[in-house]
Each structure stands twice: as C-alpha cells, then as structure tokens.
Design a protein around this motif. Structure first.
Motif, mmCIF file in Angstrom:
data_model
loop_
_atom_site.group_PDB
_atom_site.id
_atom_site.type_symbol
_atom_site.label_atom_id
_atom_site.label_comp_id
_atom_site.label_asym_id
_atom_site.label_seq_id
_atom_site.Cartn_x
_atom_site.Cartn_y
_atom_site.Cartn_z
ATOM 1 N N ILE A 29 -1.428 3.589 11.596
ATOM 2 C CA ILE A 29 -2.185 2.347 11.771
ATOM 3 C C ILE A 29 -3.651 2.562 11.422
ATOM 4 O O ILE A 29 -4.291 1.706 10.797
ATOM 5 N N VAL A 30 -4.182 3.722 11.791
ATOM 6 C CA VAL A 30 -5.578 4.039 11.457
ATOM 7 C C VAL A 30 -5.758 4.111 9.944
ATOM 8 O O VAL A 30 -6.739 3.589 9.397
ATOM 9 N N VAL A 31 -4.806 4.742 9.249
ATOM 10 C CA VAL A 31 -4.882 4.829 7.790
ATOM 11 C C VAL A 31 -4.831 3.435 7.174
ATOM 12 O O VAL A 31 -5.619 3.105 6.279
ATOM 13 N N ALA A 32 -3.910 2.612 7.654
ATOM 14 C CA ALA A 32 -3.788 1.244 7.136
ATOM 15 C C ALA A 32 -5.075 0.460 7.362
ATOM 16 O O ALA A 32 -5.581 -0.211 6.453
ATOM 17 N N TRP A 33 -5.619 0.547 8.571
ATOM 18 C CA TRP A 33 -6.871 -0.161 8.874
ATOM 19 C C TRP A 33 -8.005 0.311 7.973
ATOM 20 O O TRP A 33 -8.785 -0.504 7.452
ATOM 21 N N SER A 34 -8.120 1.618 7.774
ATOM 22 C CA SER A 34 -9.256 2.157 7.031
ATOM 23 C C SER A 34 -9.281 1.683 5.587
ATOM 24 O O SER A 34 -10.349 1.450 5.012
ATOM 25 N N ARG A 35 -8.121 1.493 4.999
ATOM 26 C CA ARG A 35 -8.078 1.099 3.593
ATOM 27 C C ARG A 35 -8.396 -0.387 3.412
ATOM 28 O O ARG A 35 -8.887 -0.802 2.366
ATOM 29 N N VAL A 36 -8.141 -1.174 4.445
ATOM 30 C CA VAL A 36 -8.610 -2.559 4.430
ATOM 31 C C VAL A 36 -10.104 -2.589 4.734
ATOM 32 O O VAL A 36 -10.878 -3.301 4.080
ATOM 33 N N PHE A 37 -10.521 -1.810 5.690
ATOM 34 C CA PHE A 37 -11.924 -1.717 6.094
ATOM 35 C C PHE A 37 -12.819 -1.347 4.915
ATOM 36 O O PHE A 37 -13.926 -1.882 4.763
ATOM 37 N N LEU A 38 -12.323 -0.455 4.054
ATOM 38 C CA LEU A 38 -13.110 0.019 2.914
ATOM 39 C C LEU A 38 -12.940 -0.845 1.666
ATOM 40 O O LEU A 38 -13.528 -0.557 0.631
ATOM 41 N N GLY A 39 -12.111 -1.872 1.759
ATOM 42 C CA GLY A 39 -12.055 -2.868 0.705
ATOM 43 C C GLY A 39 -11.137 -2.612 -0.468
ATOM 44 O O GLY A 39 -11.305 -3.235 -1.514
ATOM 45 N N VAL A 40 -10.148 -1.718 -0.313
ATOM 46 C CA VAL A 40 -9.221 -1.472 -1.427
ATOM 47 C C VAL A 40 -7.846 -2.097 -1.200
ATOM 48 O O VAL A 40 -6.973 -2.025 -2.069
ATOM 49 N N HIS A 41 -7.651 -2.689 -0.025
ATOM 50 C CA HIS A 41 -6.376 -3.336 0.293
ATOM 51 C C HIS A 41 -6.606 -4.569 1.159
ATOM 52 O O HIS A 41 -7.661 -4.715 1.796
ATOM 53 N N TYR A 42 -5.591 -5.416 1.187
ATOM 54 C CA TYR A 42 -5.555 -6.574 2.084
ATOM 55 C C TYR A 42 -4.652 -6.251 3.281
ATOM 56 O O TYR A 42 -3.779 -5.365 3.198
ATOM 57 N N PRO A 43 -4.784 -6.966 4.386
ATOM 58 C CA PRO A 43 -3.848 -6.788 5.501
ATOM 59 C C PRO A 43 -2.391 -6.998 5.090
ATOM 60 O O PRO A 43 -1.494 -6.299 5.582
ATOM 61 N N ALA A 44 -2.138 -7.946 4.187
ATOM 62 C CA ALA A 44 -0.755 -8.201 3.754
ATOM 63 C C ALA A 44 -0.146 -6.983 3.059
ATOM 64 O O ALA A 44 1.068 -6.776 3.118
ATOM 65 N N SER A 103 0.830 -1.199 0.000
ATOM 66 C CA SER A 103 0.000 0.000 0.000
ATOM 67 C C SER A 103 0.867 1.253 0.000
ATOM 68 O O SER A 103 1.714 1.434 0.886
ATOM 69 N N ASP A 104 0.647 2.130 -0.996
ATOM 70 C CA ASP A 104 1.415 3.379 -1.044
ATOM 71 C C ASP A 104 1.063 4.298 0.124
ATOM 72 O O ASP A 104 1.941 4.942 0.712
ATOM 73 N N HIS A 105 -0.240 4.389 0.436
ATOM 74 C CA HIS A 105 -0.650 5.253 1.552
ATOM 75 C C HIS A 105 0.017 4.817 2.851
ATOM 76 O O HIS A 105 0.581 5.645 3.585
ATOM 77 N N ALA A 106 -0.057 3.531 3.136
ATOM 78 C CA ALA A 106 0.549 3.032 4.377
ATOM 79 C C ALA A 106 2.065 3.176 4.342
ATOM 80 O O ALA A 106 2.691 3.470 5.363
ATOM 81 N N THR A 107 2.660 2.979 3.171
ATOM 82 C CA THR A 107 4.109 3.124 3.043
ATOM 83 C C THR A 107 4.540 4.542 3.378
ATOM 84 O O THR A 107 5.515 4.760 4.117
ATOM 85 N N ILE A 108 3.832 5.527 2.847
ATOM 86 C CA ILE A 108 4.160 6.929 3.136
ATOM 87 C C ILE A 108 4.025 7.205 4.629
ATOM 88 O O ILE A 108 4.927 7.780 5.260
ATOM 89 N N MET A 109 2.914 6.795 5.203
ATOM 90 C CA MET A 109 2.669 7.063 6.617
ATOM 91 C C MET A 109 3.705 6.381 7.510
ATOM 92 O O MET A 109 4.281 7.007 8.409
ATOM 93 N N PHE A 110 3.935 5.091 7.281
ATOM 94 C CA PHE A 110 4.886 4.353 8.109
ATOM 95 C C PHE A 110 6.313 4.886 7.939
ATOM 96 O O PHE A 110 7.061 4.997 8.914
ATOM 97 N N THR A 111 6.702 5.200 6.697
ATOM 98 C CA THR A 111 8.069 5.659 6.456
ATOM 99 C C THR A 111 8.341 6.973 7.164
ATOM 100 O O THR A 111 9.346 7.123 7.871
ATOM 101 N N VAL A 112 7.465 7.941 6.967
ATOM 102 C CA VAL A 112 7.662 9.250 7.607
ATOM 103 C C VAL A 112 7.618 9.111 9.123
ATOM 104 O O VAL A 112 8.466 9.679 9.833
#
Length: 202
Positions: free
Chosen positions: A136-151, A103-112
């Motif tokens: 973590i909230v951003v990562a959860w939300s994108r799985v919650f909304l169905g555009v990403h997997y936990p992996a 996930s690019d969104h999670a990558t940006i958030m986690f990296t920074v």
C-alpha cells in the motif's frame, strides 16, 4: 464519472509543487526501492529449506509473471496516459511515458503479498501479511509522486486477486508441485559445496 473520481482522488494524493527534502527522498525510496523486498523475501523463503515455503515462493513468482503478462496485454488493448503525459498534477520522478494502467510496481507487490498471505506455509503467510501494508505504501508513493493515478493501483489489485485465484487452481498448483523438486535438484547440485558445509539448507 469514474474518470472524474479518479482525477479527484489523484488531486488529493498527488504531492504539492514544493515537495523537497526528506519527504521527497522518503517517497522516492518507497516508490523505487521497496519493491526490492520482493526478490529478497522470495529468496529467503527458498533458502529456508521448507518444502511448503519453497512452493509458496515459486507460486508467488509464477503468479507475478502471469500478472505482468496480463498488464502488458491490458496496456496494449487500452492505453491510458500517465498524469505527466496528460499535463496533470506534479511529477517528482522520471518515468517512461507508457500506459499507466495498471501499475506494474503495485501489481508485483500486491500479487506476491496476496499469494504468500494465502499460502499453506506459516512463514510465507507471515511474510505476505507483512508485505501487504508495504504494498500500500508503494502504491501510495507512486501516486504521490505523480506517475500513476489511484485507478492504476485499483487495477493492479484486481489483477493480483485474479492471479491469486488462478494460481490456486488445479493445473498451476500441479505445475508448481512438479517444478519445485526439479528446481531443488538444480539448487543442490549448483550449491553443493555451501550446502555440504552447512551454510545453506538442502
């Protein structure tokens, strides 16, 4: 087996079909808008005027650029369809049908978050520590909304940890130390007027 676990976890975190109202609005806000905190926090660190803060901000930006480049390469080498492309779960936001991993969104958030949390600047460490749970909230939300997997989120965290290690090696650290004074020179020339009035720190 790992893919089965991934799908199982997705079934747990993905929202049910009837999601609506404020829970949907809150999840969409987390998935699409919380990432705007990243440029805002980096800008505030730079405007703070402390040399260590500015180095932390530039290092975080460098690490993020490297992490996104790594994601692009991973996506080219191994395409993993998003849940809605594979017809899995429920989707509540529009997204291009590109590779989901990482996930690019999670990558940006986690990296920074991680680069700031492990920087030498006290203020940067505080911001990084504060951004970690937001990530973590951003990562959860994108799985919650169905555009990403936990992996996809685990992959993003691994990429972020790799960039954290890389950006703290000798060459990137030396590049950052050289780059920041040059950026400060440009900053002081371009914004000389507000700096002279005391609106911004030099």
């Amino acid at each position: 087996m790992l893919e089965h676990l991934n799908l199982y976890l997705f079934s747990i975190f993905n929202a049910h079909a009837g999601l609506h109202g404020w829970p949907l609005s809150a999840a969409l806000f987390a998935a699409e808008r919380l990432i705007l905190l990243v440029p805002l926090m980096l800008l505030l660190l730079w405007l703070g005027g402390d040399s260590l803060q500015r180095q932390a901000a530039v290092r975080a930006a460098m690490a993020t650029a490297g992490a996104l480049a790594a994601n692009a390469v991973i996506g080219l080498l191994w395409f993993h369809p998003r849940p809605f492309v594979a017809g899995i779960g429920h989707t509540f936001m529009q997204h291009a049908p590109d590779s989901s991993f990482p996930s690019d969104h999670a990558t940006i958030m986690f990296t920074v978050s991680l680069v700031l949390a492990f920087s030498q600047s006290v203020n940067a460490r505080r911001i990084g520590t504060w951004l970690l749970p937001v990530s973590i909230v951003v990562a959860w939300s994108r799985v919650f909304l169905g555009v990403h997997y936990p992996a996809d989120m685990i992959g993003a965290l691994v990429v972020a940890l790799g960039m954290l290690a890389l950006v703290n090696t000798r060459t990137p650290a030396a590049l950052c130390a050289t780059l920041v004074p040059a950026m400060e020179t440009v900053y002081r020339r371009v914004l000389a007027a507000p700096i002279a009035r005391g609106w911004l720190r030099p």
